[in-house]
Design a protein around this motif. Structure first.
Motif, PDB file in Angstrom:
ATOM      1  N   LEU A 231       0.627  -1.460   0.066  1.00 44.86           N
ATOM      2  CA  LEU A 231      -0.019  -0.112  -0.067  1.00 44.86           C
ATOM      3  C   LEU A 231       0.767   1.265  -0.057  1.00 44.86           C
ATOM      4  N   PHE A 232       2.015   1.271   0.746  1.00 42.77           N
ATOM      5  CA  PHE A 232       2.820   2.447   0.957  1.00 42.77           C
ATOM      6  C   PHE A 232       3.461   2.496  -0.244  1.00 42.77           C
ATOM      7  N   VAL A 233       3.878   1.452  -1.210  1.00 42.82           N
ATOM      8  CA  VAL A 233       4.726   1.898  -2.358  1.00 42.82           C
ATOM      9  C   VAL A 233       3.578   2.104  -3.458  1.00 42.82           C
ATOM     10  N   GLY A 234       2.390   1.846  -3.589  1.00 41.59           N
ATOM     11  CA  GLY A 234       1.411   2.118  -4.444  1.00 41.59           C
ATOM     12  C   GLY A 234       0.861   3.633  -4.265  1.00 41.59           C
ATOM     13  N   SER A 235       0.887   3.990  -2.885  1.00 42.96           N
ATOM     14  CA  SER A 235       0.590   5.303  -2.439  1.00 42.96           C
ATOM     15  C   SER A 235       1.840   6.348  -2.765  1.00 42.96           C
ATOM     16  N   ALA A 236       2.927   5.848  -2.585  1.00 38.26           N
ATOM     17  CA  ALA A 236       4.058   6.620  -3.108  1.00 38.26           C
ATOM     18  C   ALA A 236       4.066   6.967  -4.702  1.00 38.26           C
ATOM     19  N   ILE A 237       3.887   6.137  -5.417  1.00 37.37           N
ATOM     20  CA  ILE A 237       3.706   6.302  -6.670  1.00 37.37           C
ATOM     21  C   ILE A 237       2.565   7.019  -7.189  1.00 37.37           C
ATOM     22  N   PHE A 238       1.393   6.791  -6.711  1.00 38.47           N
ATOM     23  CA  PHE A 238       0.188   7.545  -7.074  1.00 38.47           C
ATOM     24  C   PHE A 238       0.369   9.057  -6.428  1.00 38.47           C
ATOM     25  N   SER A 239       0.913   9.296  -5.286  1.00 38.22           N
ATOM     26  CA  SER A 239       0.928  10.518  -4.815  1.00 38.22           C
ATOM     27  C   SER A 239       2.106  11.412  -5.899  1.00 38.22           C
ATOM     28  N   ALA A 240       3.187  10.676  -6.103  1.00 34.48           N
ATOM     29  CA  ALA A 240       4.209  11.224  -6.937  1.00 34.48           C
ATOM     30  C   ALA A 240       3.512  11.734  -8.368  1.00 34.48           C
ATOM     31  N   ALA A 241       2.711  10.751  -8.888  1.00 35.20           N
ATOM     32  CA  ALA A 241       1.970  11.028 -10.197  1.00 35.20           C
ATOM     33  C   ALA A 241       0.946  12.093  -9.982  1.00 35.20           C
ATOM     34  N   PHE A 242       0.214  12.303  -8.943  1.00 28.55           N
ATOM     35  CA  PHE A 242      -0.741  13.149  -8.866  1.00 28.55           C
ATOM     36  C   PHE A 242       0.034  14.481  -8.600  1.00 28.55           C
ATOM     37  N   ALA A 243       1.047  14.655  -7.904  1.00 27.70           N
ATOM     38  CA  ALA A 243       1.741  15.919  -7.982  1.00 27.70           C
ATOM     39  C   ALA A 243       2.555  16.334  -9.222  1.00 27.70           C
ATOM     40  N   LEU A 244       2.972  15.188  -9.873  1.00 30.36           N
ATOM     41  CA  LEU A 244       3.421  15.571 -11.355  1.00 30.36           C
ATOM     42  C   LEU A 244       2.588  15.949 -12.138  1.00 30.36           C
ATOM     43  N   LEU A 245       1.477  15.640 -12.252  1.00 28.61           N
ATOM     44  CA  LEU A 245       0.309  16.152 -12.754  1.00 28.61           C
ATOM     45  C   LEU A 245      -0.266  17.485 -12.507  1.00 28.61           C
ATOM     46  N   GLY A 246       0.198  17.844 -11.318  1.00 27.50           N
ATOM     47  CA  GLY A 246      -0.251  19.154 -11.015  1.00 27.50           C
ATOM     48  C   GLY A 246      -1.847  19.105 -10.186  1.00 27.50           C
ATOM     49  N   GLY A 247      -2.262  17.794 -10.011  1.00 21.57           N
ATOM     50  CA  GLY A 247      -3.366  17.685  -9.318  1.00 21.57           C
ATOM     51  C   GLY A 247      -3.598  18.432  -7.694  1.00 21.57           C
ATOM     52  N   GLN A 248      -2.303  18.200  -7.153  1.00 20.72           N
ATOM     53  CA  GLN A 248      -2.175  18.508  -5.821  1.00 20.72           C
ATOM     54  C   GLN A 248      -2.417  20.309  -5.995  1.00 20.72           C
ATOM     55  N   ALA A 249      -1.703  20.886  -6.925  1.00 21.98           N
ATOM     56  CA  ALA A 249      -1.521  22.462  -7.045  1.00 21.98           C
ATOM     57  C   ALA A 249      -3.352  22.750  -7.421  1.00 21.98           C
ATOM     58  N   LEU A 250      -3.747  22.028  -8.181  1.00 26.33           N
ATOM     59  CA  LEU A 250      -5.249  22.290  -8.546  1.00 26.33           C
ATOM     60  C   LEU A 250      -6.139  22.378  -7.408  1.00 26.33           C
ATOM     61  N   VAL A 251      -6.026  21.248  -6.663  1.00 31.37           N
ATOM     62  CA  VAL A 251      -6.794  21.128  -5.186  1.00 31.37           C
ATOM     63  C   VAL A 251      -6.260  22.203  -4.594  1.00 31.37           C
ATOM     64  N   GLU A 252      -5.317  22.448  -4.400  1.00 30.41           N
ATOM     65  CA  GLU A 252      -4.892  23.564  -3.230  1.00 30.41           C
ATOM     66  C   GLU A 252      -5.491  24.835  -3.535  1.00 30.41           C
ATOM     67  N   GLU A 253      -5.212  25.004  -5.096  1.00 26.05           N
ATOM     68  CA  GLU A 253      -5.798  26.353  -5.571  1.00 26.05           C
ATOM     69  C   GLU A 253      -7.409  26.541  -5.254  1.00 26.05           C
ATOM     70  N   TRP A 254      -8.254  25.448  -5.524  1.00 29.08           N
ATOM     71  CA  TRP A 254      -9.512  25.357  -5.438  1.00 29.08           C
ATOM     72  C   TRP A 254      -9.843  25.435  -3.818  1.00 29.08           C
ATOM     73  N   VAL A 255      -9.185  24.971  -2.983  1.00 25.00           N
ATOM     74  CA  VAL A 255      -9.535  25.030  -1.684  1.00 25.00           C
ATOM     75  C   VAL A 255      -9.287  26.557  -1.251  1.00 25.00           C
ATOM     76  N   LEU A 256      -8.132  27.114  -1.624  1.00 29.18           N
ATOM     77  CA  LEU A 256      -7.542  28.445  -1.263  1.00 29.18           C
ATOM     78  C   LEU A 256      -8.620  29.456  -1.757  1.00 29.18           C
ATOM     79  N   SER A 257      -9.151  29.230  -3.053  1.00 28.89           N
ATOM     80  CA  SER A 257     -10.051  30.151  -3.651  1.00 28.89           C
ATOM     81  C   SER A 257     -11.329  30.429  -2.901  1.00 28.89           C
ATOM     82  N   MET A 258     -11.788  29.317  -1.884  1.00 23.42           N
ATOM     83  CA  MET A 258     -12.915  29.507  -1.343  1.00 23.42           C
ATOM     84  C   MET A 258     -12.835  30.174  -0.065  1.00 23.42           C
TER      85      MET A 258
END
Length: 659
Positions: free
Chosen positions: A512-539
């Motif tokens: 699970l940790f290996v899969g989570s690390a790959i998923f989190s790295a891909a999510f951050a690489l695609l800019g998903g984390q930045a998009l979520v952060e921008e959306w939350v801060l815009s509220m």
């Protein structure tokens, strides 16, 4: 074909996720990598709900979308996978997981739960809802010792559910008490959930353990209070124990000493009956057992009194801090320490005409005069030579500390109040100690106290800083083996089963940790984390609104997902947002751990309900189990509110010990 309601719920939830993801993608003017990250998150949730293995779903989706983010470069994609796997392997915090799990499986196979439940329900027989209260206490202790929700719920379903149904208890109340009590193992330390959260969020596991102790005890206390209130308000749901169920059979030797089970044990042991054929060694053994509470109370009071009243003398040294001045100097000269050399007297070039010269032939090196050497001239105040700091003693060696002995102070009020309560409890124990209660106390000594000693030794060594979580887990695994050996349950079969189940659970967590690390790295690489952060801060949310929103999302995610999936998928998304709102990751982890209790109780993926249904009688339906869990879910929400209103419930102990 008729589709069950749980399946309808799951399909509806998946349809909503797909529709929401499609709406976001279609409304976007330009589909960026961030939108692909959100699509990946949605597909992961849907795939897990369809039954695909969580770890390999995370790895597969992460690899696929990383390949897309790297413009179809397989080399960089495989490099990311290797680095993520190595990061998990190098995480030494995860070493505690197999050791704690191994301890839990050994304790489970020591078969303590039956004697523990029997002794507790006899000890609590006078309380309303005694069987349900004993079930909750047994679940709390056993879940704390093992941390394995499925094992606790299954064993208590086999042991406590038939007893409560025979006693006329309501099926929903009995089922709710077992499932809610069994889930406490993921909150009360030593908890694998807290280890996984600490490794994911970068929070100290030691502080998480210290912080989760009182919230876990509070939640268990709220459960017990609810059961007692229900038993008082609706006695038909939880009838009191009958007189036959309260009878405690006495051994033959005690029957010779006592006229009845209600006779006072201390008086009977000291006087005995005339011509009673009881060996004196038996009486001495019983008296030693009776004296145990008084001995423990005296030892605790004595050692703790000395600790709280003794003030150790502080070591005083005759050396002042470098640069510190004893007083203002009228001449304005430097009072000591290291000083900057004067501007005109610093290092200078040698004169050009002098340079380096040979010493005169008639001077050379000479022996010092045999007489007393002339003392060098005193240094000027602005001299650049290093002088010893003022106040330093000329004697060589380490400075000697002041030889003052320790002083004493009066005992603090909290100590007096605490031991006054303990003293009153000890006095009441001896005042009402009958032969029947003595037998119950001996049963508790054989079942309750060994488990508590194991739990307190593991937790105490972690919380007091005597051992790291990994070292304490190793001690707990050894303690579990000794406990199983003491109860003659340790054999090759039990050891093989425990090792196999430990390896299986540990492999699941690590993958699970290996899969989570790959998923989190891909999510951050695609800019998903930045998009979520921008959306939350815009509220423009406040801290309270953010906490409410995050806990509501986690509560809703607990319906279709398990706690492992929520921790490894969604915590890497929430954790980076905490700094923007000034939220302590430790406090957030305590809220999440308490909130994730609902992941085992909330339908349709209420694993505790399915564990219980698998061992319950045929007339106990899944709907009755779900109905019984709902009030306890409400209590969990109340506990989250109390923890938010009074954060010191969880933060007081870590702040006291570590800050």
């Amino acid at each position: 074909m008729k589709i069950r309601r749980e399946l309808w719920f799951g399909l509806t939830f998946m349809a909503l996720i797909v529709i929401g993801a499609a709406t976001v993608l279609l409304r976007a003017e330009t589909i960026t990598n961030g939108h692909l990250g959100l699509l990946m998150l949605s597909l992961v949730v849907v795939a897990i709900m369809l039954g695909f293995p969580t770890a390999f779903t995370l790895m597969g989706m992460g690899m696929l979308f990383t390949f897309m983010a790297y413009d179809r470069d397989w080399h960089r994609t495989l490099d990311l996978m290797v680095q993520s796997a190595y990061k998990t392997m190098a995480n030494d915090v995860l070493i505690a997981v197999p050791l704690f799990v191994f301890m839990g499986y050994l304790v489970e196979r020591a078969n303590l739960i039956e004697s523990l439940f029997k002794s507790l329900h006899l000890a609590l027989a006078r309380l309303p809802g005694a069987l349900a209260v004993a079930t909750l206490v047994t679940c709390t202790i056993f879940a704390t010792a093992t941390g394995i929700v499925g094992a606790v719920v299954t064993l208590m379903g086999l042991l406590a559910l038939p007893a409560m149904l025979r006693g006329g208890y309501s099926v929903p109340l009995a089922a709710g008490a077992i499932t809610a009590g069994g889930c406490l193992g993921i909150l009360i330390p030593p908890s694998v959930l807290l280890i996984v959260y600490g490794a994911t969020a970068g929070v100290s596991v030691v502080q998480l353990y210290a912080g989760a102790f009182f919230p876990g005890v509070m939640l268990a206390g709220l459960y017990i209070l609810y059961v007692i209130l229900i038993a008082k308000l609706k006695p038909q749901w939880a009838p009191p124990l009958s007189a036959a169920d309260r009878v405690v059979p006495l051994p033959p030797m005690s029957q010779r000493l006592a006229d009845s089970p209600t006779a006072h044990a201390l008086v009977g042991l000291l006087k005995g009956r005339r011509n009673a054929e009881v060996p004196f060694s038996h009486v001495l053994r019983q008296l030693a057992i009776v004296a145990l509470p008084a001995i423990v109370f005296a030892l605790l009071a004595g050692f703790s009194y000395r600790a709280v009243t003794t003030v150790e003398a502080e070591a005083r040294y005759d050396i002042e801090e470098i640069g510190a001045a004893r007083g203002s100097s009228s001449s304005g000269a430097s009072s000591g320490g290291l000083a900057e050399p004067p501007a005109e007297g610093g290092l200078q070039e040698p004169p050009a005409e002098g340079g380096l010269q040979e010493p005169p032939s008639d001077g050379g090196l000479q022996e010092p005069p045999s007489g007393e050497a002339a003392s060098p001239p005193p240094a000027a105040p602005n001299s650049s030579t290093l002088a010893p700091p003022p106040g330093a003693q000329p004697s060589a060696g380490a400075p000697a500390a002041a030889a003052e002995g320790p002083t004493y102070r009066a005992a603090p009020t909290w100590w007096i109040a605490t031991f006054a309560v303990f003293g009153a409890i000890t006095a009441l124990f001896y005042l009402f100690l009958s032969f029947a209660r003595l037998e119950i106390f001996k049963m508790l000594l054989a079942s309750f106290f060994p488990l508590m000693l194991l739990i307190l030794s593991v937790l105490g060594s972690i919380v007091l800083g005597l051992a790291t979580p990994t070292e304490a887990a190793a001690m707990g695994a050894l303690g579990g083996m000794l406990l199983a050996a003491a109860y003659r349950r340790l054999n090759l079969t039990v050891l093989k089963e425990s090792v196999f189940l430990t390896a299986k659970t540990s492999a699941m967590v690590c993958w699970l940790f290996v899969g989570s690390a790959i998923f989190s790295a891909a999510f951050a690489l695609l800019g998903g984390q930045a998009l979520v952060e921008e959306w939350v801060l815009s509220m423009n949310l406040t801290k309270v609104q953010f906490l409410v929103l995050s806990q509501v999302i986690i509560f809703l995610l607990g319906w279709p997902l398990e706690w492992t999936e929520i921790i490894v998928i969604f915590m890497p998304i929430f954790i980076p947002l905490l700094d923007n709102f000034g939220v302590d990751p430790l406090f957030f982890g305590l809220l999440v751990a308490m909130n994730l209790q609902t992941a085992f109780l909330s339908p349709p993926v209420a694993m505790a309900a399915f564990y219980l249904k698998g061992v319950s009688p045929p007339h106990v339906t899944l709907n009755q189990i779900f109905l019984g869990m709902l009030p306890f879910m409400g209590i969990q929400v109340l506990a989250i509110v109390l923890l938010y209103m009074w954060p010191q419930i969880g933060l007081w102990l870590p702040q006291l010990l570590y800050k």
